[in-house]
Every structure is written in C-alpha cells, then in structure tokens.
Design a protein around this motif. Structure first.
Motif, PDB file in Angstrom:
ATOM      1  N   ALA A 176       5.169  19.474 -25.614  1.00  0.00           N
ATOM      2  CA  ALA A 176       5.338  20.590 -24.687  1.00  0.00           C
ATOM      3  C   ALA A 176       4.766  21.851 -25.305  1.00  0.00           C
ATOM      4  O   ALA A 176       5.105  22.211 -26.435  1.00  0.00           O
ATOM      5  CB  ALA A 176       6.819  20.795 -24.360  1.00  0.00           C
ATOM      6  N   ARG A 177       3.879  22.494 -24.594  1.00  0.00           N
ATOM      7  CA  ARG A 177       3.334  23.780 -25.016  1.00  0.00           C
ATOM      8  C   ARG A 177       2.751  24.493 -23.804  1.00  0.00           C
ATOM      9  O   ARG A 177       2.312  23.858 -22.844  1.00  0.00           O
ATOM     10  CB  ARG A 177       2.283  23.620 -26.129  1.00  0.00           C
ATOM     11  CG  ARG A 177       1.060  22.810 -25.736  1.00  0.00           C
ATOM     12  CD  ARG A 177      -0.026  22.854 -26.831  1.00  0.00           C
ATOM     13  NE  ARG A 177       0.378  22.175 -28.043  1.00  0.00           N
ATOM     14  CZ  ARG A 177       0.504  22.771 -29.240  1.00  0.00           C
ATOM     15  NH1 ARG A 177       0.298  24.077 -29.343  1.00  0.00           N
ATOM     16  NH2 ARG A 177       0.834  22.070 -30.303  1.00  0.00           N
ATOM     17  N   VAL A 223       3.889  19.886 -20.114  1.00  0.00           N
ATOM     18  CA  VAL A 223       4.276  18.736 -20.928  1.00  0.00           C
ATOM     19  C   VAL A 223       3.261  17.626 -20.718  1.00  0.00           C
ATOM     20  O   VAL A 223       2.887  17.314 -19.579  1.00  0.00           O
ATOM     21  CB  VAL A 223       5.683  18.225 -20.548  1.00  0.00           C
ATOM     22  CG1 VAL A 223       6.079  17.053 -21.442  1.00  0.00           C
ATOM     23  CG2 VAL A 223       6.709  19.331 -20.644  1.00  0.00           C
ATOM     24  N   LEU A 279      12.845  18.185 -15.230  1.00  0.00           N
ATOM     25  CA  LEU A 279      12.617  19.393 -16.018  1.00  0.00           C
ATOM     26  C   LEU A 279      12.467  20.642 -15.161  1.00  0.00           C
ATOM     27  O   LEU A 279      12.254  21.738 -15.706  1.00  0.00           O
ATOM     28  CB  LEU A 279      11.360  19.215 -16.870  1.00  0.00           C
ATOM     29  CG  LEU A 279      11.366  18.057 -17.875  1.00  0.00           C
ATOM     30  CD1 LEU A 279      10.036  17.987 -18.602  1.00  0.00           C
ATOM     31  CD2 LEU A 279      12.515  18.187 -18.864  1.00  0.00           C
ATOM     32  N   LEU A 296       9.954  21.464 -13.292  1.00  0.00           N
ATOM     33  CA  LEU A 296       8.585  21.926 -13.452  1.00  0.00           C
ATOM     34  C   LEU A 296       7.754  21.513 -12.245  1.00  0.00           C
ATOM     35  O   LEU A 296       8.015  20.469 -11.634  1.00  0.00           O
ATOM     36  CB  LEU A 296       7.952  21.321 -14.711  1.00  0.00           C
ATOM     37  CG  LEU A 296       8.443  21.820 -16.072  1.00  0.00           C
ATOM     38  CD1 LEU A 296       7.813  20.993 -17.185  1.00  0.00           C
ATOM     39  CD2 LEU A 296       8.106  23.299 -16.258  1.00  0.00           C
ATOM     40  N   LYS A 342       2.290  20.652 -13.913  1.00  0.00           N
ATOM     41  CA  LYS A 342       2.600  21.024 -15.291  1.00  0.00           C
ATOM     42  C   LYS A 342       3.044  19.821 -16.129  1.00  0.00           C
ATOM     43  O   LYS A 342       3.409  19.975 -17.299  1.00  0.00           O
ATOM     44  CB  LYS A 342       3.690  22.093 -15.323  1.00  0.00           C
ATOM     45  CG  LYS A 342       3.253  23.444 -14.772  1.00  0.00           C
ATOM     46  CD  LYS A 342       2.174  24.079 -15.644  1.00  0.00           C
ATOM     47  CE  LYS A 342       1.826  25.478 -15.175  1.00  0.00           C
ATOM     48  NZ  LYS A 342       0.781  26.108 -16.044  1.00  0.00           N
ATOM     49  N   ALA A 344      10.127  13.613 -23.205  1.00  0.00           N
ATOM     50  CA  ALA A 344       9.821  14.876 -22.523  1.00  0.00           C
ATOM     51  C   ALA A 344      10.963  15.870 -22.672  1.00  0.00           C
ATOM     52  O   ALA A 344      10.742  17.066 -22.927  1.00  0.00           O
ATOM     53  CB  ALA A 344       9.537  14.611 -21.046  1.00  0.00           C
ATOM     54  N   LEU A 345      12.190  15.408 -22.532  1.00  0.00           N
ATOM     55  CA  LEU A 345      13.345  16.299 -22.637  1.00  0.00           C
ATOM     56  C   LEU A 345      13.483  16.862 -24.052  1.00  0.00           C
ATOM     57  O   LEU A 345      13.785  18.047 -24.243  1.00  0.00           O
ATOM     58  CB  LEU A 345      14.616  15.542 -22.241  1.00  0.00           C
ATOM     59  CG  LEU A 345      15.890  16.368 -22.045  1.00  0.00           C
ATOM     60  CD1 LEU A 345      15.685  17.467 -21.018  1.00  0.00           C
ATOM     61  CD2 LEU A 345      17.040  15.447 -21.624  1.00  0.00           C
ATOM     62  N   ILE A 384      10.672  19.523 -24.779  1.00  0.00           N
ATOM     63  CA  ILE A 384      10.975  20.836 -24.217  1.00  0.00           C
ATOM     64  C   ILE A 384      11.868  21.634 -25.160  1.00  0.00           C
ATOM     65  O   ILE A 384      11.795  22.866 -25.247  1.00  0.00           O
ATOM     66  CB  ILE A 384      11.652  20.673 -22.840  1.00  0.00           C
ATOM     67  CG1 ILE A 384      10.635  20.188 -21.801  1.00  0.00           C
ATOM     68  CG2 ILE A 384      12.308  21.958 -22.384  1.00  0.00           C
ATOM     69  CD1 ILE A 384       9.581  21.211 -21.435  1.00  0.00           C
ATOM     70  N   LEU A 414       9.358  22.889 -29.051  1.00  0.00           N
ATOM     71  CA  LEU A 414       8.047  23.202 -28.491  1.00  0.00           C
ATOM     72  C   LEU A 414       6.947  23.132 -29.543  1.00  0.00           C
ATOM     73  O   LEU A 414       7.167  23.426 -30.722  1.00  0.00           O
ATOM     74  CB  LEU A 414       8.064  24.591 -27.862  1.00  0.00           C
ATOM     75  CG  LEU A 414       8.995  24.786 -26.663  1.00  0.00           C
ATOM     76  CD1 LEU A 414       9.045  26.258 -26.264  1.00  0.00           C
ATOM     77  CD2 LEU A 414       8.552  23.926 -25.486  1.00  0.00           C
TER      78      LEU A 414
END
Length: 742
Positions: free
Chosen positions: A349-350, A354, A374, A376, A380, A405-406, A409, A412
């Motif tokens: 994630a940045r 993601v 998320l 989003l 994204k 993914a979680l 986040i 980062l």
C-alpha cells in the motif's frame, strides 16, 4: 515474478498496436465467470464482453507480440494452450510470444477462471482475435504493396508475397490501424493446416516448478519485503475478547502487531520471527466460542433436516410402471482442497492505493471485495494473478489476499507477504460442501428403465468474492462485513445439482434440487461442484439396474444414449480396455465402468477400471484405468491427457480417503494425518487416455471431466469385487472391510 507494466508505458511505444482497453465494468458473476443474459454482440467467447482486438493482442514496433487474457494459470496448462492458439492464428513462432494473465490494470475482465471455461471463453476469444489481426495485417500489406490479399500470406511474424516480398508485423502497425472491434466471423486456420495447435507442446510453466525456480506467489521476494502471519480464530464465530500484545511487540525483529476487531496479525522482518510471534500471540489470545457445527456422525440426517428451497429441475413422463426397484442414498463428506502449498499473497500500500499479488481465480471480483473491505474506490486496488502451489476451486487464496491488503494498509510503503499455516488452511478454507443424493429407479422384466427419480441436497457451491463479506478478514474487523446470502447457481450448469439431470433418455424421469440456504460448514466451489457426487449416484445406479436386468453394464448404457459423441467415448474406452474380453476377476478383483458429459455441456469422458481389494484390510489397489475423452478441437494433446490423468488421481483420493472431520465447535482435520490424501502407494498402476479429436468443433472444457466418471467407475469396481454397494463416501478401507465382514 511479475511484469511491471502500465498503460502509460504501453501507449508510449511508437508503432504499438495497443491503443486502448475497452474493459467491461464489474458485473454479477457466476461460477463460470460469465455474466448472465444473452449474447450482447454475437461475438465468439469472451470477445462478446470485450470486443476490442487490442484488448487481446498487442504488437509493438519491433514486431513482438503480446497476448492478454483475463484467465489465470491454475496448473491446468492454460498458458501453453493460449500461446499455441495465438501462435497458430497469428502465424508467429510459439517461443516469440509474451503472455500476460489476469491483471485488473491490464487485461479483460473474464470473471473467474473456473468451471472448465478458460478455453471456451478466453481461448475462443484469443483465437478469433488473432485470426482477425492477422487478416487485417495482410489487408494493410496488400494496400501498401498494391497487391490483392489473395497474393499474400502470413508466416513467421510477417506478411509474405510474390518475388520475395516481406513486410514485418511491426512495420505494418505503425499507422495503428488495429484500433477496431472484432467481427462475428473469423477466417480460422483449418485443422488440416495446423502446425502448432493439436501438437504436443512442453508446458511453459513447468521448468521453474521442477527446478526450484520462482514459480509461485509463495516464492515472491520483493525489495523491502516484510513477513506477516495472521492469528485466526479457533472456530467459526469466535470473538477475540482480549490479548496482551506487549510481549510480542517487544520481540526483536517484530515490526508491528495489527489488530482490527477480531482480526489479529503480526509483521516481522523475517518469516521465522513472524511464525514465532504468531504462536506467542495465539497463546495469549482469549476467545469466546460457541458450538455451532452439526453432528459429523449423522451428517446426512443433519443436512436433509435443514430448511430447503425445493426446485424440480427436470420432469418428464409419468412414473408408476411395475418392475424391480433400485434405490439408495449417497453421501459425500465435506472435502478440503488440500493444496500442497498453503495460501499466500503479497500486498503493498502506497499513495492511497493497494497492489496485491494473488493466486485468486478471479482478480476482478476479488478487487471488488477488497475495495469494499478497505472503503477504497476499485481503481485504487490492483490485483495481479501469480500462480499458487495448488488450486482446485475456491480455496484460501482470496482470504489471504484480503489479509495481506488489510495488513499493508496498516504498514504503508513496504510489501507484506502473508502465508497461512497448514492448520489454518485446513480449518478455514471454504470446503467442498457435504451432500446427499437419493436415487430410485425401476427396471421392468424386459430390461427397460421405466422410472427414474433423483433428489439432491446441498448448500451453495458459489460463495466467491465479490461481496466483502465473502472474505474472512472483512468479517473479523471492528466494523464487520455481513456474510453474503447464499448463491444458488442455475441450470443448465448448476451447483449442487450439476450433472443431476441424466444424459440418458429415460421416458419417465424427475430430478429435484433441495437447495440449503444454511451453511453448517463454510463451503464454496470445489472442482466439479456437485457433478462428482451426482455422477457417482447416477452411474452406480445404472450399474445396479444393469445387474438387475441381467445385462452388460456398457451395453445397457448405450441403449439409453442417443448422443453419438457420448456413445463414441463409451465404445472407445470399452474397446481399449478390452471390456468384452476381460478375464474373470480373481478373488478380491473387480471391474468398473462409468461415463458422463461434464455439466451435460462440455467434455465427454468414459472410464473403465480394474481393481483388487485386500479382504483382510479393505485396501484397494487400482491395477489399471482406461479413459476416453472428447473435448472438441484439441489444442495440446499432452495437456488433455495431463488433465484427465490428474482428475483420475484426484477423484481416487476423494473416493477412497478424503473427509473433513469436526466436533460440535471446531474443525479437527487440521493436518495431513487427520486429513489423509492419496499417497504414491495408492496411485493407479497404469492410466491410459484416448482422445477423440473433433476437428473444427468448439473447445470443450476438460479439467473437470474425469472426476465424476472416475469416482463412479471406482465405486462400481468395489461393488463388483466385494458384492456390496457402498454409498457413503469416502469408501475407506475400514468401511470396505466392514462391508466384507470377517
């Protein structure tokens, strides 16, 4: 492991064929991965949803060709087959092509890679796109040269003409003339002219897998990588009450403990540190549990007692004729996917976005689910398919992608690698649902089947993403996503009722599907869905009817089939096995036969087996297996044989060994000793596969064609060897020995 490529980079290439993508938005998905409703444009395969030629084929100024597919390589040899199709129609060397598989930023949305639809959908699209691109390039060459198209032909990535005229594909695409939509009709290469299709081709994905190379997402090691482990709840519905994270956070090498409601994970510099920290956190966590699982010893009764939505899916004629009745109830235990490599994903994630590398079977539906989890926008979230070490349906791939993914986040700017532990894989993956069928049939004195009645009880076989609540992590968060309602897959493909409608033409037949909205154990798509047990039920009953009628089981089947291709595979398998000349089996020996057309829509497969049963132990030794298969136009004969052989081995494992076990609170088959699978000693001694090619016919999916026929042929052989019809799967040595008696 991954090709880093952006649309900006692609579009910046001078002379590139690829101008834009016309990708359809996310839509309602079925197990096949195709949207519902009639054809939109009358185009073949997945071209109907994504009609732009440049969404499938890219040729740059150097003449290099790249093929794009929304389907994923799951070990079925798809990459090799798609490259063969493209090379054949584009007229370029096989080894010169590049293939990009499922990627939400680059490829068409083809839904799930599931239900043996890859070649029907993506293979058909790529074949037609490649043929049309080839002819457009020939047309452009004719225009430039002032010649007729009939004077030109394509070969070796160029258009050739009289007197040595040659123009490379790269030169022809400089004007970017291929920004067009596909047409309904393509000039496909005739089977007789194939030089690449219908020829054995070494799998492009195998060398790294057998040499210890980077073959799987489990092998990915990106720069700056951190390792994470998740502490899963001990049982369904367990709630994390408290945990002291301080001692673990103080461990050298631990980067962070991540908690979000009942979701708990640890991130570390090294994998072993992450595992040690996970164990300490698991020991410190206090959970609230409650018994919610059915009685495994009476699973059939528990399933048939659940509320059901009852649908008559087939009703023909009227029952009531007299004769000998053959009746039985068949059961299938819950099945684990048993992937040799536990589920794994890498996420980073940045900049508010993601990226996830995942062995999911559906990158677009997974993107939808993770974006929802998320909060989003879907754009994204990027999901890139990377092969996984084992995939036979909806296993833990989507869940571990959500885990990664979680965690990403929360940490980062660093790629996060999450791999499940074996006990997590066996406890938390979505199982192939337990099922019950009842078949009752009547054969009269003339040997005619005068009545057929089939009922099936099953929960949903389709709980894949996209809703966020399909993901374990989303359910465990402080603000949890609700579990989605169960999905009932419709005929003609079906879910639990897949293959429940017999292909045989009975004058009186009725089939009832009892769909169970409640899900006692977490379940979803397992290879062949309900087709495995339904074929076992139908083909076992056909054998028993033939026996009651005093007829040979193969001749008996042929009486009730008017599909010439079905008859052909049965006759081919019987001839190659020498069924009519088979010797009388020795003590403990037996023969079995079975047939099915997968989903009554795809590949035809007939299988004959010879076995020996050890009377003292109930162990089954499979002496030989002979299969015949018709999968339409053949792309790679070796690939077809690989898929049938693999299906035979897997079905043998299901039929003889596999069963998820549980008490009233927890899954108990959490390792290989508690969940035994087929070992080398039980692999059939010999497998022969005959392919009935159908030149010019549509591609038929083959990956799941053997599971039902092999299970049924094996159960019929056990009936022949022991004199007992066993209907509760798996047919373990203990069950066989109990039937034989002392």
């Amino acid at each position: 492991m991954s090709m880093v490529i952006s649309r900006r980079r692609v579009l910046a290439g001078a002379g590139s064929l690829l101008l834009s993508f016309s990708l359809v938005p996310a839509r309602a998905q079925t197990e096949t991965g195709k949207g519902g409703g009639p054809s939109k444009r009358g185009l073949p395969g997945s071209l109907d949803d994504t009609p732009r030629l440049d969404a499938w084929i890219r040729i740059d100024a150097s003449g290099a060709a790249t093929i794009l597919t929304g389907k994923a390589e799951l070990g079925q040899g798809l990459k090799t087959a798609l490259l063969q199709v493209a090379a054949e129609e584009l007229k370029v060397p096989f080894g010169s092509l590049t293939l990009i598989t499922a990627d939400t930023d680059l490829t068409a949305d083809e839904g799930y890679t599931a239900a043996s639809h890859s070649m029907q959908d993506s293979g058909t699209a790529i074949r037609n796109a490649a043929a049309q691109v080839r002819d457009i390039l020939i047309g452009e060459a004719a225009r430039r040269l002032g010649l007729s198209e009939a004077q030109l032909h394509a070969a070796g990535g160029a258009v050739l003409g009289p007197n040595g005229v040659k123009i490379g594909y790269g030169e022809l695409v400089r004007d970017q003339l291929l920004d067009v939509e596909a047409q309904p009709v393509s000039r496909l290469t005739p089977t007789a002219d194939f030089t690449i299709m219908n020829h054995p081709m070494p799998r492009v994905d195998i060398p790294a897998k057998v040499s210890g190379g980077e073959a799987y997402v489990q092998d990915m090691r990106l720069a700056g990588l951190l390792h994470a482990r998740v502490i899963r709840p001990p049982s369904y519905g367990a709630v994390l009450e408290r945990v002291d994270t301080g001692p673990v956070e103080a461990m050298p090498g631990v980067v962070r403990v991540v908690r979000n409601g009942s979701f708990l994970a640890v991130v570390a510099d090294e994998e072993w540190i992450a595992i040690q920290a996970m164990r300490r956190l698991a020991a410190a966590a206090v959970w609230t549990e409650s018994p919610s699982l059915p009685d495994e010893a009476n699973l059939a009764a528990a399933l048939t007692a659940l509320p059901s939505k009852d649908t008559v899916i087939f009703d023909q004629g009227q029952a009531g004729a007299a004769g000998t009745v053959v009746e039985g109830t068949f059961t299938r235990a819950y099945l684990a996917h048993g992937s040799i490599g536990p589920s794994c994903a890498v996420a980073e994630a940045r900049d508010g976005a993601v990226t996830i590398w995942t062995h999911t079977q559906g990158v677009f539906p997974l993107r939808q689910a993770i974006a929802g989890m998320l909060n989003l926008p879907p754009e994204k979230v990027r999901c890139i398919h990377a092969e996984g070490a084992g995939c036979y349906g909806h296993n833990g791939a989507d869940d571990v992608a959500a885990d990664a993914a979680l965690i990403a986040i929360a940490v980062l700017g660093r790629p996060i690698r999450v791999q499940w532990m074996r006990e997590q894989e066996h406890s938390w993956e979505p199982f192939g649902p337990g099922m019950v069928t009842l078949v009752r049939a009547t054969v009269d004195q003339a040997g005619d089947i005068v009545d057929w009645h089939h009922e099936v009880w099953s929960q949903s076989h389709m709980m894949r993403p996209g809703p966020p609540g399909t993901l374990l992590a989303a359910r465990d968060m402080t603000d949890p996503a609700a579990a989605p309602p169960p999905v009932e897959l419709a005929q003609p493909e079906g879910g639990g009722d897949r293959n429940a409608i017999p292909l045989y033409r009975f004058p009186n037949a009725k089939v009832v599907h009892h769909f169970l909205p409640e899900m006692p154990l977490r379940g979803s798509s397992m290879r062949s869905l309900g087709g495995y047990l339904n074929v076992v039920s139908i083909e076992s009953t056909m054998d028993d009817l033939a026996r009651a009628a005093g007829q040979d089981p193969i001749a008996f089947r042929l009486r009730w089939l008017d599909d010439d291709r079905a008859r052909a595979v049965i006759q081919e398998a019987a001839a190659r096995f020498d069924w009519s000349g088979r010797p009388k089996p020795a003590a403990g020996g037996g023969y079995g036969f079975a047939f099915a057309q997968y989903k009554n829509l795809e590949a035809y497969c007939a299988i004959a087996v010879e076995i020996a049963v050890e009377p003292e132990t109930g162990d089954v030794l499979i002496r030989r297996v002979t299969a015949a298969v018709d999968t339409g136009e053949v792309i790679n004969p070796d690939g077809v044989r690989n898929q049938i052989e693999g299906g035979i081995v897997q079905s043998t494992s299901w039929t003889l060994f596999e069963r998820v076990t549980f008490d009233r609170t927890r899954i108990t088959s959490v390792d290989w000793s508690a969940y035994p699978i087929l070992r080398f000693a039980s692999v059939p001694e010999r497998i022969d596969v005959a392919i009935l090619d159908q030149p010019g016919a549509p591609f038929l999916g083959v990956a799941e064609a053997a599971q039902g026929p092999m299970g049924a042929a094996l159960t019929n052989a056990i009936r022949d060897a022991t004199g007992h019809r066993l209907r509760d799967l798996p047919l373990t040595p203990a069950r066989i020995k109990a039937a034989i008696g002392p």
